[in-house]
Structure formats: structure tokens, C-alpha cells
Design a protein around this motif. Sequence first.
Motif, PDB file in Angstrom:
ATOM      1  N   VAL A 134      14.360 -28.579   0.533  1.00 61.90           N
ATOM      2  CA  VAL A 134      15.053 -27.473   1.137  1.00 61.90           C
ATOM      3  C   VAL A 134      14.279 -26.900   2.021  1.00 61.90           C
ATOM      4  CG1 VAL A 134      16.176 -25.340   0.663  1.00 61.90           C
ATOM      5  CG2 VAL A 134      16.224 -26.993  -1.211  1.00 61.90           C
ATOM      6  N   TYR A 135      14.877 -26.790   3.380  1.00 62.16           N
ATOM      7  CA  TYR A 135      14.081 -26.032   4.524  1.00 62.16           C
ATOM      8  C   TYR A 135      14.712 -24.596   4.588  1.00 62.16           C
ATOM      9  CZ  TYR A 135      13.180 -31.064   5.645  1.00 62.16           C
ATOM     10  OH  TYR A 135      12.789 -32.280   5.476  1.00 62.16           O
ATOM     11  N   ARG A 139       8.626 -22.433   4.209  1.00 63.65           N
ATOM     12  CA  ARG A 139       9.127 -23.713   5.231  1.00 63.65           C
ATOM     13  C   ARG A 139       9.822 -24.419   4.365  1.00 63.65           C
ATOM     14  NH1 ARG A 139       9.465 -20.258   8.855  1.00 63.65           N
ATOM     15  NH2 ARG A 139       7.770 -19.524  10.070  1.00 63.65           N
ATOM     16  N   VAL A 140       9.169 -25.180   3.378  1.00 63.26           N
ATOM     17  CA  VAL A 140      10.018 -26.332   2.810  1.00 63.26           C
ATOM     18  C   VAL A 140       9.619 -26.126   1.193  1.00 63.26           C
ATOM     19  CG1 VAL A 140       9.937 -28.948   2.611  1.00 63.26           C
ATOM     20  CG2 VAL A 140       9.322 -27.714   4.625  1.00 63.26           C
ATOM     21  N   LEU A 141      10.679 -26.247   0.517  1.00 68.37           N
ATOM     22  CA  LEU A 141      10.757 -26.164  -0.882  1.00 68.37           C
ATOM     23  C   LEU A 141      11.163 -27.623  -1.566  1.00 68.37           C
ATOM     24  CD1 LEU A 141      12.128 -22.496  -1.515  1.00 68.37           C
ATOM     25  CD2 LEU A 141       9.780 -23.181  -1.224  1.00 68.37           C
ATOM     26  N   ILE A 189       6.456 -26.534  -0.910  1.00 69.84           N
ATOM     27  CA  ILE A 189       5.834 -27.623  -0.378  1.00 69.84           C
ATOM     28  C   ILE A 189       4.881 -27.297   0.851  1.00 69.84           C
ATOM     29  CG2 ILE A 189       5.862 -30.032   0.803  1.00 69.84           C
ATOM     30  CD1 ILE A 189       6.480 -29.927  -2.054  1.00 69.84           C
ATOM     31  N   GLN A 190       5.536 -26.455   1.819  1.00 65.46           N
ATOM     32  CA  GLN A 190       4.916 -25.752   2.843  1.00 65.46           C
ATOM     33  C   GLN A 190       5.334 -24.460   2.935  1.00 65.46           C
ATOM     34  OE1 GLN A 190       6.166 -27.363   6.765  1.00 65.46           O
ATOM     35  NE2 GLN A 190       4.327 -26.312   7.738  1.00 65.46           N
TER      36      GLN A 190
END
Length: 131
Positions: free
Chosen positions: A107-108, A48-50, A44-45
Motif C-alpha cells: 500500500v502506497y 510512504r509504503v506499508l 516498509i518505508q
Amino acid sequence: MNKKLLAPLAAIALSLVILVTAGFNLGSGHLLGESRTDYFIKSIQADRVLLVEPNLLSFVNSNTADGSMNERLLSALEEIGQSYTVDSARPIQITKNIGTIVPNLVVYVQPKPLQQDIGDALATGNAVTVN
């Protein structure tokens, strides 16, 4: 038989054989691009973000409880942990266009640090190892 009639009949017969063969293969899921995994990991990012979402084909076809699906999604943390440091994870519910509420996992993460500092390696003349 007339040669003008034989060519179209052969083409029709060949087409039927191909259609029947393709029909049998569709049932196995190989032509549909069915994945054998229970989940997909999407970025996503970057770094960083999944987002971990279930394989919808296995989700819809399985008659498992939501708890079992959440366990399957949590098993993705092991795979993610190979490339990232997992800071935290949060389950969410998403309504898909098929009208079904599907569990997902946000997930972060942080990128794993290099095993050896590059500056130190260059100063000492050692080789740099990268994961």
C-alpha cells in the motif's frame, strides 16, 4: 513418610500440575501470541509504503480460497485510511519459508494533512488540532 522423600514428591507433583495446565492453555492460542486479526500492517518505508500480510496462523488454519484472503487484506485499507491517505495498493505473492505462497498487499500512502494549518492558527491565536 520421611521428610527427605516428601519434598521431591511434592515438587514433582507441582511440576506435573503446571505442565498439564500449560498444555491445556496452549490449545487456546493465548500463550502463542495468536492475534485475533486477519492481517498485520508493517511499515516498509515510513509514511510512504506499508505491507499488509495475513496472519499466517489464520491463513494456514483456514481452508478459504485465495479470493477470500485478498478480501481480508483489502479490509485493512479502512484501518490504514484512518491514519494515511491511500494513493494505491498492489497485491503481491510471497513464498514463505513454510513453502506456501501467501498473498500480501503493498500500500502506497501519504500522511494525512493537518486539519488546520499551524501557521494560520498561530497568526489568528486559535488552538491547533492534530489527529
